[in-house]
Write a protein that holds these residues in place. Structure first.
Motif, PDB file in Angstrom:
ATOM      1  N   ASN A   1       0.833  -1.201   0.000  1.00  0.00           N
ATOM      2  CA  ASN A   1       0.000   0.000   0.000  1.00  0.00           C
ATOM      3  C   ASN A   1       0.878   1.265   0.000  1.00  0.00           C
ATOM      4  O   ASN A   1       0.652   2.211   0.743  1.00  0.00           O
TER       5      ASN A   1
ATOM      6  N   LEU B   1       2.946   4.062  -2.472  1.00  0.00           N
ATOM      7  CA  LEU B   1       3.267   4.653  -3.775  1.00  0.00           C
ATOM      8  C   LEU B   1       4.733   5.078  -3.724  1.00  0.00           C
ATOM      9  O   LEU B   1       5.078   6.093  -3.127  1.00  0.00           O
TER      10      LEU B   1
ATOM     11  N   ALA C   1       1.145   7.578   5.666  1.00  0.00           N
ATOM     12  CA  ALA C   1       1.627   8.307   4.493  1.00  0.00           C
ATOM     13  C   ALA C   1       3.136   8.512   4.595  1.00  0.00           C
ATOM     14  O   ALA C   1       3.754   9.051   3.689  1.00  0.00           O
TER      15      ALA C   1
ATOM     16  N   LEU D   1       5.589   7.241   1.852  1.00  0.00           N
ATOM     17  CA  LEU D   1       5.435   8.044   0.636  1.00  0.00           C
ATOM     18  C   LEU D   1       6.274   9.318   0.719  1.00  0.00           C
ATOM     19  O   LEU D   1       7.017   9.654  -0.210  1.00  0.00           O
TER      20      LEU D   1
ATOM     21  N   MET E   1      -0.207   1.980 -14.890  1.00  0.00           N
ATOM     22  CA  MET E   1      -0.692   1.193 -13.762  1.00  0.00           C
ATOM     23  C   MET E   1      -2.164   1.495 -13.471  1.00  0.00           C
ATOM     24  O   MET E   1      -2.966   0.586 -13.252  1.00  0.00           O
ATOM     25  N   VAL E   2      -2.510   2.793 -13.506  1.00  0.00           N
ATOM     26  CA  VAL E   2      -3.894   3.170 -13.213  1.00  0.00           C
ATOM     27  C   VAL E   2      -4.837   2.632 -14.297  1.00  0.00           C
ATOM     28  O   VAL E   2      -5.916   2.123 -13.992  1.00  0.00           O
TER      29      VAL E   2
ATOM     30  N   ILE F   1      -4.917  -0.532 -10.280  1.00  0.00           N
ATOM     31  CA  ILE F   1      -3.828  -0.468  -9.312  1.00  0.00           C
ATOM     32  C   ILE F   1      -3.713  -1.777  -8.544  1.00  0.00           C
ATOM     33  O   ILE F   1      -4.704  -2.305  -8.074  1.00  0.00           O
TER      34      ILE F   1
ATOM     35  N   ILE G   1      -9.727   6.745 -12.551  1.00  0.00           N
ATOM     36  CA  ILE G   1      -9.649   6.661 -11.088  1.00  0.00           C
ATOM     37  C   ILE G   1     -11.007   6.987 -10.478  1.00  0.00           C
ATOM     38  O   ILE G   1     -11.431   6.375  -9.501  1.00  0.00           O
ATOM     39  N   ILE G   2     -11.690   7.971 -11.067  1.00  0.00           N
ATOM     40  CA  ILE G   2     -12.940   8.415 -10.465  1.00  0.00           C
ATOM     41  C   ILE G   2     -14.081   7.443 -10.775  1.00  0.00           C
ATOM     42  O   ILE G   2     -14.860   7.073  -9.894  1.00  0.00           O
ATOM     43  N   LEU G   3     -14.181   7.011 -12.026  1.00  0.00           N
ATOM     44  CA  LEU G   3     -15.339   6.204 -12.411  1.00  0.00           C
ATOM     45  C   LEU G   3     -15.102   4.710 -12.244  1.00  0.00           C
ATOM     46  O   LEU G   3     -16.031   3.951 -12.006  1.00  0.00           O
TER      47      LEU G   3
ATOM     48  N   PRO H   1     -12.185   2.730 -10.455  1.00  0.00           N
ATOM     49  CA  PRO H   1     -10.892   2.651  -9.772  1.00  0.00           C
ATOM     50  C   PRO H   1     -10.172   1.319  -9.955  1.00  0.00           C
ATOM     51  O   PRO H   1      -8.967   1.248  -9.762  1.00  0.00           O
TER      52      PRO H   1
ATOM     53  N   MET I   1      -7.682   0.020   0.385  1.00  0.00           N
ATOM     54  CA  MET I   1      -8.129   1.389   0.170  1.00  0.00           C
ATOM     55  C   MET I   1      -9.563   1.568   0.653  1.00  0.00           C
ATOM     56  O   MET I   1     -10.473   1.226   0.001  1.00  0.00           O
TER      57      MET I   1
END
Lengths: 339, 289
Positions: free
Chosen positions: A68, A70, A139, A142, A275-276, A280, A321-323, A325, A339
């Motif tokens: 998890n 990035l 976080a 990251l 990747m997106v 992911i 990502i929004i519609l 994921p 997530m």
């Protein structure tokens, strides 16, 4: 065993290489049929570029899927390989290797990338684990990886300067198929990429380490209860990350013959996009996504000019990502992604 | 005042406003890695309004700020569908799309950038920074600020206590967008030139680091973070690339020793108000939590 998506996926994944190979052949033939050699050449170079993106995207997706996290050092590991190889060859440290100095340089570069990646592990995950018991919910790694990005990039700038450098590879053999000219390094790198990624898939699916990695991806606490030595398995993720980024960097260096301290930036962002696109945390998603982004880049440069790539690719990423994921192709992630 | 000092002070103030724009969303538990996109909207907004439409600065800067706030409001609805790493990537993608769009638009000069003839002086920028700072401190003391904090600390508990999660998050994104836009507008008028390449992903990363290193728990964090980040490279200027290496090491060490940032609520509680304005004990003499 449906709680482990990676296992459930294993049967479907077997046919994926065949599907990808078929799609590639169809695309090239279609390119020749529609637009003649110009389009076909763009398709071929798009796939070569896509192979690089795909390897880096797999590195990204592996660290997100299992930890998890990035990992922003991946583009720098990519760059380190090329710059270390060039630095060693240009300063004559590898003169003993004779005509194979370029290969020795690249091997040294990949080694440096792996060591650098382990260094990141030491100061993010292992430290966090010691201090807070768990590193996957914060976080902090990251932010630390952004710090390491600055360190590695500027160490290279300090020691080797900011100029783009030429990295010569001593062979120029080309293969001619259907009037297309394909360089041997490009072909070899494409094959090597497929082997590396297929090997990784095999490790994740069929070995004890792979099973441990997938268990950690589900839940680190449960994994240690089940007898997985998390402290010893997590470094393997970082070794794989360094290896994948390093190999991609070496192949990029051989293919394009150029290295620079900023060579990782563009590849890194494109790999994140890949990747997106693929979803992911999913290895096969990253592979397909990488090829799609590579193709989209060369074809959109051909048709719409250079700057259009950024809007197309990132606009698509934002929408996905929004519609959706889980990515365009909806392949199962390594773990649940937390997530 | 020397030109060097006033330029450093101007960039410090602009960074501070920018950092508060990211802080407002971070305080509500959202990581915004598209800060450069919002700043670019403010910068190009005021550049177009003053240079192309011929409007006075006193109108174009507030208007550009409002445009950035509006876009923050609109983008918050789709972005807030995502969480964690997905939100980091969604906001990152937003920044890239904005930069790519500006790079391709002939109206905004494309890759050539835009010249902004209307100049604003340093005092106006300092006043703006002070106003934004005070506004953020006030905001964090209101019910909305308390709700934002509760979302950051424990979202489920906040929901149970009756916090309207969506409304608070949208408000945070809107205010954050406004602050980022204002910092961009001030940048455009102070440096007299904007180009899309400046508003890149590295800028978004830097400003997020200002906030996370400074500390996202209290409004002191961005202040300390911006000072640390703007002044440390200036102090280390002798070494060229070496200063960024030191800088990177500082970030890694900071995350190991003080993962919640330099200034935490706990730290403030341990300090008396008089020592607080010294801003010194933050460097490490304070006991760890």
């Amino acid at each position: 065993m449906n709680t482990l998506p990676g296992l459930a996926r294993s049967r479907a994944a077997l046919s994926a290489p065949a599907v990808i190979a078929a799609v590639i052949v169809i695309l090239v033939l279609l390119g020749i049929a529609i637009g003649g050699q110009v389009i076909a050449r763009q398709v071929v170079s798009g796939l070569m570029l896509g192979a690089i993106y795909m390897t880096v995207a797999v590195a990204f997706t592996l660290t997100i899927g299992v930890l998890n996290f990035l990992n922003f050092t991946i583009p720098t590991l990519f760059m380190l390989t090329g710059m270390v190889a060039w630095g060693l060859v240009a300063r004559g440290y590898l003169a003993f290797a004779g005509g194979w100095a370029w290969l020795a340089g690249l091997a040294a570069g990949v080694t440096v990338a792996v060591v650098a990646s382990l260094l990141v592990e030491r100061f993010t995950f292992r430290y966090m684990k010691m201090k807070h018991g768990d590193a996957t919910e914060h976080a902090i790694p990251l932010v630390s990886s952004l710090g390491f990005l600055l360190i590695f990039e500027n160490l290279v700038l300090m020691t080797m300067g900011s100029d783009s450098q030429r990295f010569a590879v001593p062979f120029k053999a080309d293969i001619h198929i259907f009037g297309l000219v394909i360089g041997v390094p490009q072909l070899a790198s494409f094959a090597l990429t497929i082997i590396v990624v297929a090997g990784l898939t095999f490790i994740l699916r069929s070995t004890k380490i792979g099973r441990a990695l997938r268990t950690i991806a589900e839940n680190p606490d449960t994994a240690s209860l089940l007898g997985v030595d998390v402290g010893r398995v997590v470094p393997i993720v970082f070794i794989l990350t360094g290896l994948l980024s390093g190999v991609a960097g070496a192949l990029f260096t051989v293919n394009y013959g150029d290295v620079s301290p900023f060579m990782g930036d563009n590849v890194g962002t494109k790999a994140i996009a890949a990747m997106v696109l693929g979803g992911i945390g999913s290895i096969w998603g990253a592979i397909i996504g990488g090829l799609v982004v590579g193709l989209a880049e060369t074809l959109s440069i051909q048709f719409f000019g250079g700057d259009s790539v950024q809007i197309t690719v990132w606009g698509l990423v934002l929408i996905i990502i929004i519609l959706r994921p889980k990515g365009l192709f909806g392949a199962a992630p390594i773990g649940k992604g937390k997530m | 005042m020397s030109g060097y000092l006033s330029a450093t002070l101007a960039i410090l103030c602009i960074n501070l406003i920018f950092a508060y724009g990211i802080f407002v969303t971070a305080a509500a538990g959202q990581i915004n890695l598209g800060g450069a996109g919002f700043q670019a909207i403010g910068a190009y907004g005021t550049a177009w309004l003053s240079a192309s439409a011929g409007l006075p600065v006193s109108f174009s800067i507030p208007a550009a700020t409002l445009i950035a706030a509006l876009i923050g409001f609109l983008i918050s609805f789709p972005v807030l569908r995502t969480r964690g790493v997905y939100m980091v990537l969604a906001t990152f993608a937003f920044g890239e799309v904005v930069a790519g769009f500006l790079l391709r638009s002939p109206v905004f000069g494309g890759a050539m950038g835009m010249v902004v003839p209307a100049h604003i002086e340093l005092p106006a920028i300092i006043v703006s920074a002070v106003v934004v700072t005070l506004l953020t401190f006030y905001l964090m003391a209101t019910r909305l600020g308390l709700a934002m904090r509760s979302l950051n600390d424990d979202e489920e508990a906040a929901i149970v206590m009756g916090v309207n999660v969506r409304a608070v998050q949208v408000a945070a994104f809107t205010i954050g967008g406004a602050f980022c836009g204002l910092s961009g507008a001030l940048y455009a008028h102070n440096f007299a030139f904007v180009e899309a390449q400046y508003f890149n992903s590295l800028l978004s990363i830097y400003v997020l680091l200002f906030v996370l290193i400074g500390g996202a728990q209290t409004a002191w964090g961005p202040l300390v973070g911006s000072l640390f980040f703007t002044l440390l490279p200036e102090l280390l200027r002798i070494g060229g690339s070496a200063r960024y290496v030191v800088f990177g090491v500082a970030i890694v060490l900071m995350m190991m020793l003080r993962p919640e940032g330099i200034v935490t609520r706990d730290l403030l509680r341990r300090l008396s108000p008089r020592q607080l304005f010294n801003r010194r004990p933050a460097s490490g003499s304070a006991p760890r939590d």
